[in-house]
Design an enzyme around this catalytic site. Structure first.
Site, PDB file in Angstrom:
ATOM      1  N   HIS A 289     -17.008 -20.293  24.658  1.00  0.00           N
ATOM      2  CA  HIS A 289     -18.491 -19.578  23.908  1.00  0.00           C
ATOM      3  C   HIS A 289     -18.164 -18.013  24.474  1.00  0.00           C
ATOM      4  O   HIS A 289     -19.262 -17.621  25.086  1.00  0.00           O
ATOM      5  CB  HIS A 289     -19.581 -20.795  23.911  1.00  0.00           C
TER       6      HIS A 289
ATOM      7  N   ASP B 111     -19.156 -27.815  19.386  1.00  0.00           N
ATOM      8  CA  ASP B 111     -17.419 -28.641  17.814  1.00  0.00           C
ATOM      9  C   ASP B 111     -17.273 -29.595  18.734  1.00  0.00           C
ATOM     10  O   ASP B 111     -16.279 -30.493  18.369  1.00  0.00           O
ATOM     11  CB  ASP B 111     -16.928 -27.710  17.833  1.00  0.00           C
TER      12      ASP B 111
HETATM   13  N1  CMC Z   1      -8.697 -22.261  25.919  1.00  0.00           N
HETATM   14  C1  CMC Z   1      -8.881 -21.621  27.057  1.00  0.00           C
HETATM   15  N2  CMC Z   1      -9.165 -19.943  27.679  1.00  0.00           N
HETATM   16  C2  CMC Z   1     -10.039 -19.717  26.864  1.00  0.00           C
HETATM   17  C3  CMC Z   1     -10.718 -21.056  25.964  1.00  0.00           C
HETATM   18  C4  CMC Z   1      -9.887 -21.549  25.782  1.00  0.00           C
HETATM   19  N3  CMC Z   1     -10.942 -22.510  24.825  1.00  0.00           N
HETATM   20  N4  CMC Z   1     -11.770 -19.922  25.823  1.00  0.00           N
HETATM   21  C5  CMC Z   1     -11.904 -18.713  26.110  1.00  0.00           C
HETATM   22  N5  CMC Z   1     -11.093 -18.692  27.088  1.00  0.00           N
HETATM   23  C6  CMC Z   1     -10.166 -17.784  27.783  1.00  0.00           C
HETATM   24  C7  CMC Z   1      -9.715 -16.577  27.081  1.00  0.00           C
HETATM   25  O1  CMC Z   1      -8.415 -17.056  27.407  1.00  0.00           O
HETATM   26  C8  CMC Z   1      -9.901 -14.690  27.838  1.00  0.00           C
HETATM   27  O2  CMC Z   1      -9.342 -14.999  29.187  1.00  0.00           O
HETATM   28  P1  CMC Z   1      -9.013 -13.541  30.244  1.00  0.00           P
HETATM   29  O3  CMC Z   1     -10.182 -12.666  30.697  1.00  0.00           O
HETATM   30  O4  CMC Z   1      -8.457 -13.886  31.043  1.00  0.00           O
HETATM   31  O5  CMC Z   1      -8.389 -12.628  28.738  1.00  0.00           O
HETATM   32  C9  CMC Z   1     -11.815 -15.186  28.672  1.00  0.00           C
HETATM   33  O6  CMC Z   1     -11.611 -16.928  28.538  1.00  0.00           O
HETATM   34  C10 CMC Z   1     -12.527 -14.842  27.603  1.00  0.00           C
HETATM   35  O7  CMC Z   1     -11.999 -15.314  26.411  1.00  0.00           O
HETATM   36  P2  CMC Z   1     -12.438 -14.565  25.359  1.00  0.00           P
HETATM   37  O8  CMC Z   1     -11.824 -14.872  23.844  1.00  0.00           O
HETATM   38  O9  CMC Z   1     -12.794 -12.584  25.400  1.00  0.00           O
HETATM   39  O10 CMC Z   1     -14.150 -14.572  24.437  1.00  0.00           O
HETATM   40  P3  CMC Z   1     -14.549 -14.359  23.207  1.00  0.00           P
HETATM   41  O11 CMC Z   1     -16.143 -14.672  23.426  1.00  0.00           O
HETATM   42  O12 CMC Z   1     -14.110 -13.186  22.033  1.00  0.00           O
HETATM   43  O13 CMC Z   1     -14.307 -16.063  22.213  1.00  0.00           O
HETATM   44  C11 CMC Z   1     -13.941 -18.337  21.214  1.00  0.00           C
HETATM   45  C12 CMC Z   1     -15.621 -17.303  22.596  1.00  0.00           C
HETATM   46  C13 CMC Z   1     -15.634 -19.200  21.713  1.00  0.00           C
HETATM   47  C14 CMC Z   1     -13.517 -17.816  20.611  1.00  0.00           C
HETATM   48  C15 CMC Z   1     -13.408 -18.800  22.407  1.00  0.00           C
HETATM   49  O14 CMC Z   1     -13.631 -19.414  23.763  1.00  0.00           O
HETATM   50  C16 CMC Z   1     -12.554 -19.616  21.794  1.00  0.00           C
HETATM   51  O15 CMC Z   1     -11.379 -19.367  21.144  1.00  0.00           O
HETATM   52  N6  CMC Z   1     -12.959 -21.066  21.988  1.00  0.00           N
HETATM   53  C17 CMC Z   1     -11.969 -22.205  21.286  1.00  0.00           C
HETATM   54  C18 CMC Z   1     -12.889 -22.988  19.736  1.00  0.00           C
HETATM   55  C19 CMC Z   1     -14.064 -23.052  19.974  1.00  0.00           C
HETATM   56  O16 CMC Z   1     -14.134 -24.083  20.364  1.00  0.00           O
HETATM   57  N7  CMC Z   1     -14.984 -21.928  18.660  1.00  0.00           N
HETATM   58  C20 CMC Z   1     -16.046 -22.976  18.406  1.00  0.00           C
HETATM   59  C21 CMC Z   1     -17.345 -22.325  19.442  1.00  0.00           C
HETATM   60  S1  CMC Z   1     -18.872 -23.081  18.864  1.00  0.00           S
HETATM   61  C22 CMC Z   1     -18.981 -23.744  17.786  1.00  0.00           C
HETATM   62  C23 CMC Z   1     -19.261 -21.843  16.535  1.00  0.00           C
HETATM   63  O17 CMC Z   1     -19.876 -21.066  16.942  1.00  0.00           O
HETATM   64  O18 CMC Z   1     -18.397 -21.784  16.022  1.00  0.00           O
END
Ligand code: CMC
Length: 391
Positions: A267, A325
């Site tokens: 998140h 989720d």
């Molecule tokens: N699985 C594997 N690695 C992950 C994941 C994951 N689900 N989420 C983040 N990471 C890693 C990512 O690769 C990155 O690694 P590095 O620093 O080495 O590049 C690090 O963790 C930080 O991730 P980010 O993408 O920079 O983080 P963000 O804040 O931009 O993204 C997120 C947040 C929710 C989009 C992401 O965690 C994700 O894609 N999760 C899966 C989708 C999901 O479950 N979304 C629902 C969110 S909660 C409900 C809502 O708000 O709608």
């Protein structure tokens, strides 16, 4: 001087008094009240009142508010014709984007956004009619007749009935399922400036009507990184299939060259357990126990995946915890909702948050049209070349 902040990771877009999140502590407050207390002691319409008006209702206010919402549940009869223009296999989120946007063509008498009474009537209409629209999208997709709302039922019981009853049989709402779904709605009601709420605010900042703004929010919510994650999380659990296959998927999630991510994990704001996920996990168990799905292989995969991820160095270091989720999909599936409806249910519940945030913005004297700047990296100024002279 501009700041360049892709993804708004450190830029506040507004001032708000509605929802507070402390991501490190795993804390979520609506108007100051912890989500755990609201979800356990209150009901969804009480949360709606709190988000809209800023205080919990007293008995008289609660009764009046519930009554008002439940007297606005019907939609214009023409809406059913509007729906029948869709293919039966249309994704219900596509139907919701269109029909909620189209509501501005039906309720002209409450579209003056400068009029506080109009703003409140539109807000109530949206909260009241969203379950009706959502159930119509569902019924249409399965070829069953639309079920009209029944206003002597509670908000959530009425929604369950509109989704699952058929004209030829009596339908009795199970109180455990009603309570579970009501809790799901409370947990999804608001989440400060997430992507869809920011979309609603941005659309509203130009003076667009609230139905159009909420339709924009629904479109944004649809994406798998946001509200679409509940659908994606369930698809992932189904793809994994058995606990033995989990290590393969964990390895893929860690591989920088593989776009695969563990859906339902991570998140932007929570760097601790998502407090909504904790409550959701409990609700999931209650529903699966009631429905006799305790041994559901999906739940076994989910629990094992959670266990492994919480102990894995990669997930610990990056503070990737299960989010809401991760559990909501399993629960909704057990209740009988198809995966394509999961994000629709999220939209239904989030509508009050979108509307409360939209109202707060309109009523804020410092409100301006949202207009981000950019860091231009394109071609410098150059002269036009006639077509015949181009290489
Ligand atoms: N699985 C594997 N690695 C992950 C994941 C994951 N689900 N989420 C983040 N990471 C890693 C990512 O690769 C990155 O690694 P590095 O620093 O080495 O590049 C690090 O963790 C930080 O991730 P980010 O993408 O920079 O983080 P963000 O804040 O931009 O993204 C997120 C947040 C929710 C989009 C992401 O965690 C994700 O894609 N999760 C899966 C989708 C999901 O479950 N979304 C629902 C969110 S909660 C409900 C809502 O708000 O709608």
């Amino acid at each position: 001087m501009f700041t360049y902040d892709p993804g708004f990771t450190s830029t506040a877009s507004c001032e708000s008094k509605i929802t507070y999140i402390d991501g490190d502590e795993g804390m979520l407050l609506y108007r100051g009240y912890p989500i755990e207390q609201l979800a356990v002691h209150g009901d969804f319409l009480e949360t709606c009142y709190l988000l809209l008006y800023g205080e919990l209702p007293n008995t008289t206010d609660k009764h009046k508010f519930d009554h008002t919402v439940m007297r606005h549940t019907m939609v214009h009869e023409q809406m059913s014709r509007f729906l029948s223009g869709f293919r039966r296999d249309a994704h219900p989120m596509a139907v919701m984007v269109a029909t909620v946007g189209a509501m501005s063509a039906f309720y002209h008498d409450s579209l003056d956004i400068t009029n506080p009474h109009h703003r409140m009537v539109s807000s109530i209409r949206m909260i009241a009619k969203m379950p009706t629209m959502a159930s119509m999208a569902y019924k249409y997709s399965i070829g069953q007749p639309f079920v009209y709302p029944k206003n002597d039922l509670g908000y959530t019981a009425n929604f369950l009935r509109m989704c699952f009853s058929i004209p030829c049989e009596e339908y009795v709402v199970d109180p455990v399922l009603e309570r579970a779904l009501d809790r799901i709605f409370i947990l999804h009601a608001d989440h400060e400036q997430n992507a869809s709420t920011s979309t609603v605010r941005l659309a509203g900042s130009s003076g667009a009507n609230p139905f159009a703004c909420v339709a924009a929010g629904i479109a944004c919510l649809w994406g798998p990184a946001h509200g679409g994650a509940n659908e994606a999380a369930l698809a992932m659990l189904e793809e994994i299939g058995t606990p033995e296959r989990i290590p393969h998927y964990i390895a893929r999630a860690k591989d920088k060259n593989d776009p695969f991510r563990l859906m339902g994990f991570g998140h932007r704001v929570y760097k601790n357990y998502d407090p909504r996920a904790k409550l959701m996990q409990q609700t999931t168990h209650e529903v699966l126990n009631l429905l006799g799905h305790r041994d559901d292989p999906l739940l076994q995969v989910a629990l094992e995946l959670e266990r492994i991820a919480l102990h894995d160095e990669y997930f610990i270091e990056k503070k990737l915890y299960p989010n809401i989720d991760f559990y909501s999909g399993i629960t909704l599936k057990a209740m009988g909702f198809p995966t394509s409806m999961f994000t629709v249910l999220f939209a239904l519940a989030r509508t009050v948050g979108w509307i409360a945030q939209w109202k707060e913005m309109i009523e804020d004297p410092s409100q301006k049209i949202g207009r981000p700047r950019q860091l231009y990296t394109g071609a410098p100024k150059r002269e036009y070349i006639e077509l015949a002279n181009r290489a």
